[in-house]
Design a protein around this motif. Sequence first.
Motif, PDB file in Angstrom:
ATOM      1  N   GLU A 138      48.831  39.135  48.035  1.00  0.00           N
ATOM      2  CA  GLU A 138      49.152  38.599  49.357  1.00  0.00           C
ATOM      3  C   GLU A 138      48.596  39.561  50.397  1.00  0.00           C
ATOM      4  N   HIS A 139      47.971  38.991  51.419  1.00  0.00           N
ATOM      5  CA  HIS A 139      47.478  39.802  52.534  1.00  0.00           C
ATOM      6  C   HIS A 139      47.488  38.954  53.797  1.00  0.00           C
ATOM      7  N   GLY A 140      48.112  39.442  54.831  1.00  0.00           N
ATOM      8  CA  GLY A 140      48.101  38.751  56.119  1.00  0.00           C
ATOM      9  C   GLY A 140      48.675  37.348  56.065  1.00  0.00           C
TER      10      GLY A 140
ATOM     11  N   PHE B 180      36.075  43.103  55.460  1.00  0.00           N
ATOM     12  CA  PHE B 180      36.435  43.486  54.099  1.00  0.00           C
ATOM     13  C   PHE B 180      37.649  44.402  54.107  1.00  0.00           C
ATOM     14  N   VAL B 181      38.624  44.057  53.269  1.00  0.00           N
ATOM     15  CA  VAL B 181      39.817  44.879  53.103  1.00  0.00           C
ATOM     16  C   VAL B 181      40.056  45.087  51.608  1.00  0.00           C
ATOM     17  N   THR B 182      40.622  46.223  51.281  1.00  0.00           N
ATOM     18  CA  THR B 182      40.958  46.511  49.892  1.00  0.00           C
ATOM     19  C   THR B 182      42.221  45.748  49.537  1.00  0.00           C
ATOM     20  N   LEU B 183      42.103  44.854  48.552  1.00  0.00           N
ATOM     21  CA  LEU B 183      43.256  44.063  48.126  1.00  0.00           C
ATOM     22  C   LEU B 183      43.823  44.517  46.795  1.00  0.00           C
ATOM     23  N   ALA B 184      43.049  45.266  46.014  1.00  0.00           N
ATOM     24  CA  ALA B 184      43.528  45.694  44.700  1.00  0.00           C
ATOM     25  C   ALA B 184      42.679  46.862  44.212  1.00  0.00           C
ATOM     26  N   ARG B 185      43.123  47.421  43.118  1.00  0.00           N
ATOM     27  CA  ARG B 185      42.359  48.439  42.401  1.00  0.00           C
ATOM     28  C   ARG B 185      41.735  47.763  41.185  1.00  0.00           C
ATOM     29  N   LEU B 186      40.509  48.078  40.909  1.00  0.00           N
ATOM     30  CA  LEU B 186      39.834  47.507  39.751  1.00  0.00           C
ATOM     31  C   LEU B 186      40.620  47.821  38.477  1.00  0.00           C
ATOM     32  N   SER B 187      41.223  48.989  38.434  1.00  0.00           N
ATOM     33  CA  SER B 187      42.000  49.390  37.259  1.00  0.00           C
ATOM     34  C   SER B 187      43.246  48.525  37.061  1.00  0.00           C
ATOM     35  N   ASP B 188      43.674  47.788  38.096  1.00  0.00           N
ATOM     36  CA  ASP B 188      44.819  46.876  37.987  1.00  0.00           C
ATOM     37  C   ASP B 188      44.406  45.455  37.621  1.00  0.00           C
TER      38      ASP B 188
ATOM     39  N   VAL C 118      33.315  39.398  47.636  1.00  0.00           N
ATOM     40  CA  VAL C 118      33.984  40.551  47.031  1.00  0.00           C
ATOM     41  C   VAL C 118      32.999  41.702  46.915  1.00  0.00           C
ATOM     42  N   ARG C 119      33.494  42.897  47.200  1.00  0.00           N
ATOM     43  CA  ARG C 119      32.748  44.135  46.955  1.00  0.00           C
ATOM     44  C   ARG C 119      33.640  45.035  46.109  1.00  0.00           C
ATOM     45  N   VAL C 120      33.048  45.666  45.118  1.00  0.00           N
ATOM     46  CA  VAL C 120      33.772  46.677  44.355  1.00  0.00           C
ATOM     47  C   VAL C 120      33.149  48.014  44.702  1.00  0.00           C
ATOM     48  N   VAL C 121      33.966  48.891  45.278  1.00  0.00           N
ATOM     49  CA  VAL C 121      33.514  50.211  45.687  1.00  0.00           C
ATOM     50  C   VAL C 121      34.387  51.236  44.960  1.00  0.00           C
ATOM     51  N   GLY C 122      33.813  51.869  43.964  1.00  0.00           N
ATOM     52  CA  GLY C 122      34.622  52.755  43.123  1.00  0.00           C
ATOM     53  C   GLY C 122      35.683  51.933  42.418  1.00  0.00           C
ATOM     54  N   ASP C 123      36.950  52.261  42.674  1.00  0.00           N
ATOM     55  CA  ASP C 123      38.065  51.517  42.082  1.00  0.00           C
ATOM     56  C   ASP C 123      38.647  50.485  43.049  1.00  0.00           C
ATOM     57  N   ASP C 124      38.080  50.389  44.248  1.00  0.00           N
ATOM     58  CA  ASP C 124      38.587  49.454  45.250  1.00  0.00           C
ATOM     59  C   ASP C 124      37.958  48.069  45.111  1.00  0.00           C
ATOM     60  N   VAL C 125      38.806  47.045  45.055  1.00  0.00           N
ATOM     61  CA  VAL C 125      38.336  45.662  45.106  1.00  0.00           C
ATOM     62  C   VAL C 125      38.531  45.210  46.546  1.00  0.00           C
ATOM     63  N   MET C 126      37.419  45.040  47.231  1.00  0.00           N
ATOM     64  CA  MET C 126      37.451  44.681  48.649  1.00  0.00           C
ATOM     65  C   MET C 126      37.048  43.225  48.800  1.00  0.00           C
ATOM     66  N   VAL C 127      37.838  42.475  49.589  1.00  0.00           N
ATOM     67  CA  VAL C 127      37.613  41.063  49.791  1.00  0.00           C
ATOM     68  C   VAL C 127      37.405  40.802  51.276  1.00  0.00           C
TER      69      VAL C 127
END
Length: 103
Positions: A22-24, A4-12, A91-100
């Motif tokens: 884009e990632h990797g 799991f990596v943070t790809l975005a902020r939930l607020s975005d 997907v995991r949402v942790v606080g404001d982090d969108v982790m994929v």
Amino acid sequence: MPGFVTLARLSDLPTGGALEVEHGGSIYALFRLDDGRVFALDGICPHQGGPLAEGGCVGTVVTCPWHGWQFDVRDGRSPTFTRIRQPGFAVRVVGDDVMVEVP
């Protein structure tokens, strides 16, 4: 490295909206449904490479803006072409982090 990596902020990622990330060297399409759930699909349409995050999402179905191919953002299945499935990612949402979970 997979995981799991943070790809975005939930607020975005507005409710009912989508975001291309884009990632990797891969493109991911993130979708936030009207009920707040967040899903991730491979962001490139398998038909001719259209940007899925730029397509309109009605309910749980995104429509590619280039040629109208559709996919359910929850599982990547096409409602019209039953043998086609767009890869999806946990997907995991942790606080404001969108982790994929990326491969």
